[in-house]
Write an enzyme that holds these catalytic residues in place. Structure first.
Site, PDB file in Angstrom:
ATOM      1  N   ASP A  66       0.831  -1.200   0.000  1.00  0.00           N
ATOM      2  CA  ASP A  66       0.000   0.000   0.000  1.00  0.00           C
ATOM      3  C   ASP A  66       0.869   1.255   0.000  1.00  0.00           C
ATOM      4  O   ASP A  66       2.091   1.185   0.119  1.00  0.00           O
ATOM      5  CB  ASP A  66      -0.942   0.007   1.209  1.00  0.00           C
ATOM      6  CG  ASP A  66      -0.298  -0.594   2.468  1.00  0.00           C
ATOM      7  OD1 ASP A  66       0.885  -0.290   2.726  1.00  0.00           O
ATOM      8  OD2 ASP A  66      -0.971  -1.360   3.171  1.00  0.00           O
ATOM      9  N   ASP A 135      -8.501  -3.349  14.265  1.00  0.00           N
ATOM     10  CA  ASP A 135      -9.880  -3.548  13.814  1.00  0.00           C
ATOM     11  C   ASP A 135      -9.997  -4.699  12.821  1.00  0.00           C
ATOM     12  O   ASP A 135     -11.046  -4.885  12.201  1.00  0.00           O
ATOM     13  CB  ASP A 135     -10.440  -2.268  13.189  1.00  0.00           C
ATOM     14  CG  ASP A 135      -9.629  -1.795  11.985  1.00  0.00           C
ATOM     15  OD1 ASP A 135      -8.629  -2.462  11.626  1.00  0.00           O
ATOM     16  OD2 ASP A 135      -9.988  -0.760  11.389  1.00  0.00           O
ATOM     17  N   HIS A 137      -8.125  -5.076  10.003  1.00  0.00           N
ATOM     18  CA  HIS A 137      -7.789  -4.792   8.612  1.00  0.00           C
ATOM     19  C   HIS A 137      -6.459  -5.419   8.234  1.00  0.00           C
ATOM     20  O   HIS A 137      -5.570  -5.585   9.080  1.00  0.00           O
ATOM     21  CB  HIS A 137      -7.792  -3.282   8.323  1.00  0.00           C
ATOM     22  CG  HIS A 137      -6.627  -2.522   8.869  1.00  0.00           C
ATOM     23  ND1 HIS A 137      -6.706  -1.712   9.978  1.00  0.00           N
ATOM     24  CD2 HIS A 137      -5.340  -2.424   8.435  1.00  0.00           C
ATOM     25  CE1 HIS A 137      -5.530  -1.153  10.202  1.00  0.00           C
ATOM     26  NE2 HIS A 137      -4.684  -1.575   9.283  1.00  0.00           N
ATOM     27  N   GLU A 142     -10.037  -1.766   5.078  1.00  0.00           N
ATOM     28  CA  GLU A 142     -10.725  -1.468   6.323  1.00  0.00           C
ATOM     29  C   GLU A 142     -12.002  -2.306   6.452  1.00  0.00           C
ATOM     30  O   GLU A 142     -12.463  -2.911   5.471  1.00  0.00           O
ATOM     31  CB  GLU A 142     -11.077   0.024   6.369  1.00  0.00           C
ATOM     32  CG  GLU A 142      -9.879   0.958   6.343  1.00  0.00           C
ATOM     33  CD  GLU A 142      -9.155   1.059   7.675  1.00  0.00           C
ATOM     34  OE1 GLU A 142      -9.172   0.082   8.455  1.00  0.00           O
ATOM     35  OE2 GLU A 142      -8.562   2.118   7.942  1.00  0.00           O
TER      36      GLU A 142
END
Length: 259
Positions: A66, A135, A137, A142
């Site tokens: 990314d 979370d 991801h 996400e």
């Protein structure tokens, strides 16, 4: 999915490096998927040490997961710079063989498609390193990300921005958008090694390893991967119901199976 619980980050780094070394010795022109963040740092340290002792990266190719959108070229927290600083400058991989999505491109959709095309042209990723967010991801997919997603632009949720603010002078400097490989892209890697350490990751680990496969926990898609390895320290494994079973399985696995 194989879950391996180890004593600490150094042991995790060594075991992941063992898998990468075995791959490179079997396939010197292997394609590696590189992750940023703190999770893979022990792996990079171990690989740099092994490179100094003869492990050869000269024929390898690498793709990063990314990149932030909007950071100027050479910004110290751009993922291209982080990967260069933490790993690729420390081994004998050719700089032109290290690829990342172009977060400064004028045509973002075209840049994302070009990145997908480059991965495909290289023959796909042989071994992908991953971390996991608090979370759930992976890369910057996400919660709510499509399981079929490919490389694209994504908005970061505030929890992720707060988690990453430690790398910047303030939360205000953390970009709101990133380019990221999609979940569909990641699932095409032939071997995925996900690393999670620390008690702050325990809930996410429990949800993606033992919970339902759901878009609310993107890492849970790895339950469907044919060769996914999860390397945990004791703190990250502390919420797993089947932790003792995972320990027993790893301690008694046949040596010929490898990682």
């Amino acid at each position: 999915m194989e879950v391996v619980i180890l004593g600490g980050r150094r042991q995790i780094g060594k075991l992941a490096a063992d898998a990468i070394e075995e791959l490179l010795r079997r396939k010197p022109d292997a394609v590696l998927g590189l992750a940023t963040g703190s999770s893979p740092l022990p792996v990079y340290d171990e690989l740099a040490e092994r490179n100094s002792r003869g492990l050869d990266f000269s024929r390898a190719t690498a793709f990063t997961l990314d990149e932030y959108v909007g950071l100027p070229a050479g910004h110290p927290e751009s993922y291209r710079e982080v990967i260069r600083r933490e790993f690729t400058d420390r081994v004998n991989i050719a700089p032109e063989k290290v690829h990342g999505p172009d977060g400064s491109a004028g045509d973002i959709p075209a840049a994302c498609q070009a990145y997908e095309d480059a991965i495909a042209a290289a023959g796909g990723v042989d071994l992908q390193l991953l971390g996991v967010g608090t979370d759930g991801h992976i890369a910057f997919n996400e919660p709510g990300s499509s399981f079929a997603s490919r490389t694209r632009i994504k908005s970061l949720i505030e929890q992720t921005r707060r988690d990453n603010a430690r790398f910047f002078k303030s939360l205000a400097e953390v970009p709101h958008h990133v380019l990221t490989q999609g979940l569909g892209t990641l699932m095409e890697a032939r071997h995925v090694i996900l690393i999670a350490t620390g008690a702050q990751k325990a809930q996410a680990v429990r949800e993606f390893v033992e919970g339902p496969v759901s878009a609310i926990c993107p890492a849970s898609i790895l339950q469907f991967h044919p060769h996914a390895t999860v390397l945990l320290d004791e703190a990250a494994a502390s919420a797993l119901k089947l932790a003792d079973f995972y320990r027993h399985t790893y301690d008694n696995k046949p040596a010929w199976q490898g990682l």
